[in-house]
Design a protein around this motif. Structure first.
Motif, PDB file in Angstrom:
ATOM      1  N   THR A 181       1.534  -0.165  10.715  1.00 59.03           N
ATOM      2  CA  THR A 181       1.243   0.912   9.781  1.00 59.03           C
ATOM      3  C   THR A 181       2.065   2.146  10.120  1.00 59.03           C
ATOM      4  OG1 THR A 181      -1.008   0.070   9.532  1.00 59.03           O
ATOM      5  CG2 THR A 181      -0.597   2.312   8.767  1.00 59.03           C
ATOM      6  N   ALA A 182       2.172   2.481  11.414  1.00 60.96           N
ATOM      7  CA  ALA A 182       2.978   3.629  11.820  1.00 60.96           C
ATOM      8  C   ALA A 182       4.442   3.432  11.435  1.00 60.96           C
ATOM      9  CB  ALA A 182       2.848   3.854  13.322  1.00 60.96           C
TER      10      ALA A 182
ATOM     11  N   MET B 255       0.851  -1.196   0.000  1.00 60.93           N
ATOM     12  CA  MET B 255       0.000   0.000   0.000  1.00 60.93           C
ATOM     13  C   MET B 255       0.884   1.242   0.000  1.00 60.93           C
ATOM     14  SD  MET B 255      -2.898   1.111   2.774  1.00 60.93           S
ATOM     15  CE  MET B 255      -3.708  -0.476   2.611  1.00 60.93           C
ATOM     16  N   THR B 256       0.460   2.277  -0.711  1.00 67.67           N
ATOM     17  CA  THR B 256       1.253   3.492  -0.816  1.00 67.67           C
ATOM     18  C   THR B 256       1.401   4.179   0.538  1.00 67.67           C
ATOM     19  OG1 THR B 256       1.396   5.653  -1.878  1.00 67.67           O
ATOM     20  CG2 THR B 256      -0.805   4.853  -1.378  1.00 67.67           C
ATOM     21  N   THR B 257       2.543   4.844   0.715  1.00 67.24           N
ATOM     22  CA  THR B 257       2.786   5.570   1.957  1.00 67.24           C
ATOM     23  C   THR B 257       2.547   7.063   1.816  1.00 67.24           C
ATOM     24  OG1 THR B 257       5.137   5.790   1.431  1.00 67.24           O
ATOM     25  CG2 THR B 257       4.480   3.879   2.748  1.00 67.24           C
TER      26      THR B 257
ATOM     27  N   ILE C   3      -4.168  -3.257  17.462  1.00 71.08           N
ATOM     28  CA  ILE C   3      -2.968  -2.590  17.971  1.00 71.08           C
ATOM     29  C   ILE C   3      -1.773  -2.932  17.095  1.00 71.08           C
ATOM     30  CG2 ILE C   3      -1.317  -2.535  19.886  1.00 71.08           C
ATOM     31  CD1 ILE C   3      -3.704  -2.807  21.785  1.00 71.08           C
ATOM     32  N   GLY C   4      -1.682  -4.202  16.697  1.00 71.06           N
ATOM     33  CA  GLY C   4      -0.603  -4.609  15.800  1.00 71.06           C
ATOM     34  C   GLY C   4      -0.683  -3.889  14.465  1.00 71.06           C
TER      35      GLY C   4
ATOM     36  N   ASN D   1      -3.398  10.651   9.710  1.00 70.11           N
ATOM     37  CA  ASN D   1      -2.957   9.829   8.574  1.00 70.11           C
ATOM     38  C   ASN D   1      -2.809   8.365   8.955  1.00 70.11           C
ATOM     39  OD1 ASN D   1      -2.865  11.648   6.366  1.00 70.11           O
ATOM     40  ND2 ASN D   1      -1.009  12.577   7.217  1.00 70.11           N
ATOM     41  N   LEU D   2      -2.397   8.098  10.185  1.00 71.75           N
ATOM     42  CA  LEU D   2      -2.366   6.714  10.656  1.00 71.75           C
ATOM     43  C   LEU D   2      -3.776   6.137  10.673  1.00 71.75           C
ATOM     44  CD1 LEU D   2      -0.990   4.235  11.890  1.00 71.75           C
ATOM     45  CD2 LEU D   2      -1.128   5.381  14.127  1.00 71.75           C
TER      46      LEU D   2
END
Length: 412
Positions: A343-344, A1-3, A337-338, A400-401
């Protein structure tokens, strides 16, 4: 997935500032108590934004509002983002509000970029999260999760004796939908931290692992009216004095456990008749106690119960615990949470794990669906105060997260 997928920060801020102009308090914050005229105006504004975005809006029998961005497989349980738009009597502009309007911005961003999701994404505005008018707090998510009945909620009364149900009818936001009883895939709630840890550390995102075990109580003190002049001291049954003694006992209990980061608070006192020249015949004291460990909280509660007979004897009154409620004894979903942590890390967003010391609707949703929370910084940790403040730059990483994590979950 794009960042490089990101929300429109200036649009989010503009939306927040529209909210900040609805129910503005005397010192620049917000006084938007639930089911009051300012709350109705804010709900109308959210309804208008839903219409502009083409998001169908539904409202349930307790006034919980849900905006929906449809998925390509509409029969799948939705991903839900939520928080609240009501405030304290002297509240800030972002407590709860950021979470709802960040959810709206997620929907808008996905529309801007033409990104479809398998699951619908919904945004919910929970009624009466604050509990500033009708106690206990998080009242309608409590019913939505099946832990209370809608009838019980409707019969709660504010300090002026107004029923919740009548106040809801008064602003025209009693909806036709059932309260709860539906399956959701996951629940995300973004919220300002309401504490100083992120701001002091310069970290933009807190990943909330759970809450502090918390207890609220309504203490009833029964005395008798009498004249303050001729009534002898030995014949006084002053409910105010009894309540004051309990308040001091609560404060002492808090200090006795302060080294564990526990807190005990005498938060509100209502008196009848509350007039000069007359002893009060009745008092209600609202208290809360919070501790990092359930064992500590139970010890604090036991200490209070042990203190009540002495307070009653010294004030010549009758004192009882009229009502008790609690929340915070849980952990958020490990899988979500994972997802937040992974993702972060992928987005290069620094995080720290935190436990929430405040109450949130996510606590009740977590009883019936996988749930998680994201914290963003608030300046100096000030909250439940009109001086509460945030800045856009340190807030955007958390939003954004939320966008990336909700999108990933909605395509699961």
């Amino acid at each position: 997935m794009t960042t490089n997928l990101s929300v429109n920060g200036s649009r989010l801020w503009d939306t927040l500032m529209v909210s900040a102009g609805i129910g503005t308090g005397p010192r620049g914050g917000l006084r938007r108590l639930t089911l009051t005229e300012p709350d109705r105006v804010m709900r109308d504004q959210l309804k208008a934004w839903a219409g502009e975005g083409g998001y169908p809006l539904t409202v349930d029998g307790l006034g919980n509002m849900v905006l929906r961005r449809e998925g390509t497989e509409p029969d799948l349980p939705p991903v839900v983002i939520g928080s609240h738009l009501d405030t304290q009597w002297a509240g800030g502009r972002f407590d709860g509000i950021l979470g709802v309007l960040a959810g709206l911005e997620v929907l808008r961003t996905l529309d801007d970029l033409g990104i479809a999701t398998k699951r619908a994404i919904e945004v919910v505005n929970w009624t009466n999260e604050e509990g500033a008018r009708f106690s206990p707090p998080m009242l309608c998510s409590l019913a939505w999760s099946g832990q209370a009945t809608p009838d019980w909620v409707e019969n709660r009364r504010d300090r002026d004796g107004i029923r919740f149900g009548d106040a809801l009818d008064g602003i025209g936001y009693r909806g036709p939908d059932a309260v709860g009883g539906r399956t959701i895939d996951a629940y995300f709630e973004l919220h300002i931290e309401q504490g100083p840890a992120l701001d002091r550390a310069g970290v933009p995102v807190g990943i909330v692992t759970g809450g502090y075990p918390s207890c609220g109580m309504r203490i009833a003190v029964e005395g008798a009216t009498a004249h303050t002049g001729p009534t002898p001291m030995g014949e006084r049954h002053n409910a105010l004095v009894g309540a004051a003694m309990v308040a001091v006992a609560v404060n002492d209990i808090g200090w006795a456990h302060a080294d564990t980061d526990a807190k005990a608070t005498a938060a509100r006192l209502d008196l009848v008749p509350n007039l000069p020249g007359t002893l009060s015949e009745y008092a209600e004291l609202f208290i809360d106690m919070r501790a990092p460990k359930l064992e500590t909280l139970e010890t604090m509660k036991a200490s209070l119960r042990a203190a009540l007979p002495d307070c009653a004897a010294r004030s010549l009154t009758q004192i009882s615990i009229a009502e008790e409620w609690g929340f915070g004894v849980f952990s958020f979903d490990d899988g979500l949470i994972g997802t937040l942590r992974e993702t972060a890390a992928r987005l290069g967003i620094p995080t720290m794990d935190l436990r929430s010391q405040a109450g949130h609707d996510a606590y009740h949703v977590a009883r019936v669906a996988p749930s998680c929370m994201i914290f963003t910084p608030c300046r100096d940790g000030i909250t439940h105060n009109e001086a509460e403040d945030i800045s856009l730059e340190p807030t955007l990483p958390g939003v954004n997260l939320l966008l990336h994590a909700a999108l990933a979950r909605a395509n699961r």
